[in-house]
Design a protein around this motif. Structure first.
Motif, PDB file in Angstrom:
ATOM      1  N   SER A   8      -3.956 -11.944   8.546  1.00 32.46           N
ATOM      2  CA  SER A   8      -5.220 -12.190   9.045  1.00 32.46           C
ATOM      3  C   SER A   8      -6.463 -11.227   9.043  1.00 32.46           C
ATOM      4  O   SER A   8      -7.514 -11.463   9.380  1.00 32.46           O
ATOM      5  N   GLY A   9      -5.831 -10.226   8.166  1.00 30.25           N
ATOM      6  CA  GLY A   9      -7.003  -8.880   8.305  1.00 30.25           C
ATOM      7  C   GLY A   9      -7.210  -7.940   9.280  1.00 30.25           C
ATOM      8  O   GLY A   9      -8.236  -7.353   9.466  1.00 30.25           O
ATOM      9  N   ARG A  10      -6.193  -7.915  10.340  1.00 29.30           N
ATOM     10  CA  ARG A  10      -6.274  -7.238  11.476  1.00 29.30           C
ATOM     11  C   ARG A  10      -5.349  -6.170  11.521  1.00 29.30           C
ATOM     12  O   ARG A  10      -4.217  -6.161  10.794  1.00 29.30           O
ATOM     13  N   VAL A  11      -5.830  -5.138  12.092  1.00 29.88           N
ATOM     14  CA  VAL A  11      -4.968  -3.925  12.176  1.00 29.88           C
ATOM     15  C   VAL A  11      -4.363  -3.681  13.607  1.00 29.88           C
ATOM     16  O   VAL A  11      -5.286  -3.791  14.617  1.00 29.88           O
ATOM     17  N   GLN A  12      -3.107  -3.242  13.738  1.00 34.30           N
ATOM     18  CA  GLN A  12      -2.657  -2.899  14.936  1.00 34.30           C
ATOM     19  C   GLN A  12      -3.025  -1.429  15.198  1.00 34.30           C
ATOM     20  O   GLN A  12      -3.555  -0.510  14.497  1.00 34.30           O
ATOM     21  N   TYR A  13      -2.747  -1.094  16.565  1.00 34.41           N
ATOM     22  CA  TYR A  13      -3.365   0.187  17.257  1.00 34.41           C
ATOM     23  C   TYR A  13      -2.540   1.438  16.248  1.00 34.41           C
ATOM     24  O   TYR A  13      -2.996   2.326  16.231  1.00 34.41           O
ATOM     25  N   HIS A  14      -1.322   1.111  16.299  1.00 28.32           N
ATOM     26  CA  HIS A  14      -0.356   2.137  15.660  1.00 28.32           C
ATOM     27  C   HIS A  14      -0.713   2.628  14.364  1.00 28.32           C
ATOM     28  O   HIS A  14      -0.551   3.785  13.854  1.00 28.32           O
ATOM     29  N   ASP A  15      -1.212   1.639  13.694  1.00 27.73           N
ATOM     30  CA  ASP A  15      -1.620   1.803  12.159  1.00 27.73           C
ATOM     31  C   ASP A  15      -3.004   2.737  12.197  1.00 27.73           C
ATOM     32  O   ASP A  15      -3.307   3.344  11.217  1.00 27.73           O
ATOM     33  N   PHE A  16      -3.919   1.985  13.078  1.00 24.06           N
ATOM     34  CA  PHE A  16      -4.954   2.919  13.403  1.00 24.06           C
ATOM     35  C   PHE A  16      -4.865   4.370  13.590  1.00 24.06           C
ATOM     36  O   PHE A  16      -5.447   5.233  12.926  1.00 24.06           O
ATOM     37  N   LEU A  17      -4.052   4.443  14.299  1.00 23.47           N
ATOM     38  CA  LEU A  17      -3.780   6.128  14.784  1.00 23.47           C
ATOM     39  C   LEU A  17      -3.248   6.795  13.556  1.00 23.47           C
ATOM     40  O   LEU A  17      -3.618   7.974  13.156  1.00 23.47           O
ATOM     41  N   ARG A  18      -2.370   6.065  12.611  1.00 22.86           N
ATOM     42  CA  ARG A  18      -1.594   6.749  11.786  1.00 22.86           C
ATOM     43  C   ARG A  18      -2.638   7.283  10.737  1.00 22.86           C
ATOM     44  O   ARG A  18      -2.550   8.267  10.066  1.00 22.86           O
ATOM     45  N   VAL A  19      -3.633   6.378  10.321  1.00 22.81           N
ATOM     46  CA  VAL A  19      -4.486   6.808   9.162  1.00 22.81           C
ATOM     47  C   VAL A  19      -5.456   7.834   9.684  1.00 22.81           C
ATOM     48  O   VAL A  19      -5.926   8.836   8.854  1.00 22.81           O
ATOM     49  N   ALA A  48      -5.845   1.309   4.153  1.00 22.73           N
ATOM     50  CA  ALA A  48      -4.800   2.000   4.356  1.00 22.73           C
ATOM     51  C   ALA A  48      -4.054   1.837   5.531  1.00 22.73           C
ATOM     52  O   ALA A  48      -2.849   2.169   5.834  1.00 22.73           O
ATOM     53  N   MET A  49      -4.759   1.108   6.429  1.00 23.04           N
ATOM     54  CA  MET A  49      -3.829   0.703   7.860  1.00 23.04           C
ATOM     55  C   MET A  49      -3.209  -0.439   7.852  1.00 23.04           C
ATOM     56  O   MET A  49      -2.553  -0.742   8.724  1.00 23.04           O
ATOM     57  N   HIS A  50      -3.062  -0.957   6.867  1.00 24.27           N
ATOM     58  CA  HIS A  50      -1.923  -2.070   6.326  1.00 24.27           C
ATOM     59  C   HIS A  50      -2.443  -3.316   7.042  1.00 24.27           C
ATOM     60  O   HIS A  50      -1.579  -3.859   8.123  1.00 24.27           O
ATOM     61  N   PRO A  51      -3.649  -4.175   7.097  1.00 21.40           N
ATOM     62  CA  PRO A  51      -4.127  -5.147   7.786  1.00 21.40           C
ATOM     63  C   PRO A  51      -3.141  -6.225   7.670  1.00 21.40           C
ATOM     64  O   PRO A  51      -2.458  -6.394   6.550  1.00 21.40           O
ATOM     65  N   ASP A  52      -2.887  -7.278   8.461  1.00 22.07           N
ATOM     66  CA  ASP A  52      -2.038  -8.227   8.519  1.00 22.07           C
ATOM     67  C   ASP A  52      -2.564  -9.201   7.792  1.00 22.07           C
ATOM     68  O   ASP A  52      -3.972  -9.137   7.278  1.00 22.07           O
ATOM     69  N   THR A 102     -10.567  -5.885  13.345  1.00 19.27           N
ATOM     70  CA  THR A 102     -10.893  -6.328  12.019  1.00 19.27           C
ATOM     71  C   THR A 102     -11.807  -5.349  11.173  1.00 19.27           C
ATOM     72  O   THR A 102     -12.130  -4.280  11.968  1.00 19.27           O
ATOM     73  N   PHE A 103     -11.875  -5.597   9.991  1.00 20.13           N
ATOM     74  CA  PHE A 103     -12.762  -4.516   9.415  1.00 20.13           C
ATOM     75  C   PHE A 103     -14.093  -4.704   9.727  1.00 20.13           C
ATOM     76  O   PHE A 103     -14.834  -3.449   9.778  1.00 20.13           O
ATOM     77  N   ARG A 104     -14.625  -5.543  10.072  1.00 17.95           N
ATOM     78  CA  ARG A 104     -16.130  -5.866  10.518  1.00 17.95           C
ATOM     79  C   ARG A 104     -16.352  -4.847  11.853  1.00 17.95           C
ATOM     80  O   ARG A 104     -17.180  -3.997  12.120  1.00 17.95           O
TER      81      ARG A 104
END
Length: 410
Positions: free
Chosen positions: A265-276, A259-263, A301-303
């Motif tokens: 490469s499978g990585r999530v940005q700070y602002h998407d982490f905060l949003r979810v 739901a954080m919309h990984p790019d 990353t998810f891991r």
């Protein structure tokens, strides 16, 4: 029953398995009442029924597979739901009952719990080893040049079509020496390790820490149309051993991560982490993200998200901290907390938050949108989002709680 076995041989023949190469011999049923095998395709249950007339342990979902389902039912299948503990216990009792009595056929298990590519092994489940009976390991191989017969990222229909349209498919089976428990004191885990090493050595393969849980994660990432779904596999056997969380819980964490919309490469940005997580950019939020971002790359990353969340959730003081947080918010005097109490309690750790921002976090806990949070909802939300406990840790002066014993990120 011999008619059903003849049908199984006809199915093998029609799929192009006219000649099956065998190495070694199956041990007598009274010597090894349990058989374990690597699992590559849906062909193995059909072959083992024809060759050994074995009883199979299988997931209930396999009953509906064309051809295979019919064979499985004829094998006096022991059904198991791997996600229900009572079902797993019942299956182990049934394995033990049938293995102990010569009136029953051999019991066949695929301890990997799913199909693999045949070149590597994933972690074995314990079901075959808990009863403590001698086991004969068996290896299957599918030598090929053009058509890989493993049941991986291909539909059953396509796999069957390719087999039907290829004149001859190659199939090899190797029976390994029987492995018996060393003594009454040998654990099922050690018995499993000896057996898996024997199979891996004979296959000249590597056994990884992946399990069926990783297949679930892969499928979830595939459904979400991630470019590289295999990057979301985390070797669930190691995760379960380290943090004692189930595959189902890991899939829930993946759903949140996706739901954080990984790019790509499978990585999530700070602002998407905060949003979810419904957080505002503030020092405490930055500290939480930095705890997960062990590479200090500004993305996670998810891991990393799973390990960080699971680490927090398995801290010795986590559950106590959740209970005390609910009590501190107002749950000590009544069975629920309201928004004002919630906002007042988190204010020391988030002084820059305005009313709307605090309300957004409150709504994450208020599942039924009734303006109040009862204890079960509060604790459940923190179990699903363990990183949020950082906003609810009582201040050090309250009750003398040592924050560092509860969680390392505050």
């Amino acid at each position: 029953m011999w008619i059903t076995r003849l049908c199984a041989r006809c199915i093998l023949f029609s799929f192009g398995y006219q000649w099956i190469k065998r190495k070694g011999r199956p041990a007598p049923r009274e010597v090894a009442p349990i058989i374990v095998s690597n699992h590559v395709s849906y062909i193995e249950p059909i072959f083992y029924f024809y060759e050994l007339f074995a009883t199979i342990v299988a997931s209930e979902s396999h009953d509906s597979i064309p051809y295979v389902g019919t064979i499985i039912r004829a094998m006096q299948v022991i059904y198991v739901n791997r996600f229900v503990q009572s079902s797993r216990r019942q299956a182990i009792r049934e394995i033990k009952r049938r293995a102990s009595c010569d009136r029953f056929p051999r019991v066949l298990l695929f301890p990997e719990g799913t199909t693999t590519n045949g070149r590597n092994l994933i972690s074995f489940q314990l079901g075959a080893f808990i009863p403590g009976y001698p086991i004969q390991p068996v290896i299957v191989r599918y030598p090929h040049v053009h058509f890989d017969q493993s049941w991986g990222n291909v539909s059953l229909g396509k796999l069957m079509f390719r087999m039907f349209t290829q004149f001859h498919n190659f199939f090899e089976v190797e029976y390994l020496p029987v492995i018996s428990p060393l003594d009454d004191k040998e654990t099922a885990v050690h018995f499993r390790e000896r057996t898996s090493r024997a199979i891996a050595t004979a296959m000249n393969a590597v056994q990884t820490g992946h399990s069926y849980g990783d297949i679930m994660l892969h499928m979830k990432a595939q459904e979400a149309k991630q470019e590289n779904p295999s990057s979301f596999m985390v070797e669930m056997t190691k995760v379960e051993s380290l943090f004692h969380i189930s595959s189902t819980e890991a899939v829930d964490f993946l759903a949140k991560f996706l739901a954080m919309h990984p790019d790509p490469s499978g990585r999530v940005q700070y602002h998407d982490f905060l949003r979810v997580l419904r957080l505002k950019a503030c020092p405490q939020s930055a500290k939480i993200f930095a705890f997960i971002d062990v590479e200090k790359s500004g993305t996670i990353t998810f891991r990393q998200f799973l390990y960080g969340s699971a680490h927090v959730m398995t801290q010795p003081g986590f559950h106590q901290a959740c209970e005390e947080a609910f009590a501190g918010c107002g749950g000590a005097v009544k069975a629920f907390i309201v928004e004002q109490e919630f906002r007042d309690f988190i204010q020391p750790s988030s002084p820059s938050w305005n009313e709307d921002e605090a309300h957004n976090l409150f709504m994450l806990f208020d599942d039924n949108n009734d303006g109040r949070i009862d204890k079960d909802d509060f604790l459940s939300c923190l179990r699903r989002n363990p990183l949020l406990i950082a906003f609810f840790i009582p201040q050090p002066q309250q009750k003398g709680l040592d924050v560092n014993e509860v969680i390392e990120i505050v």
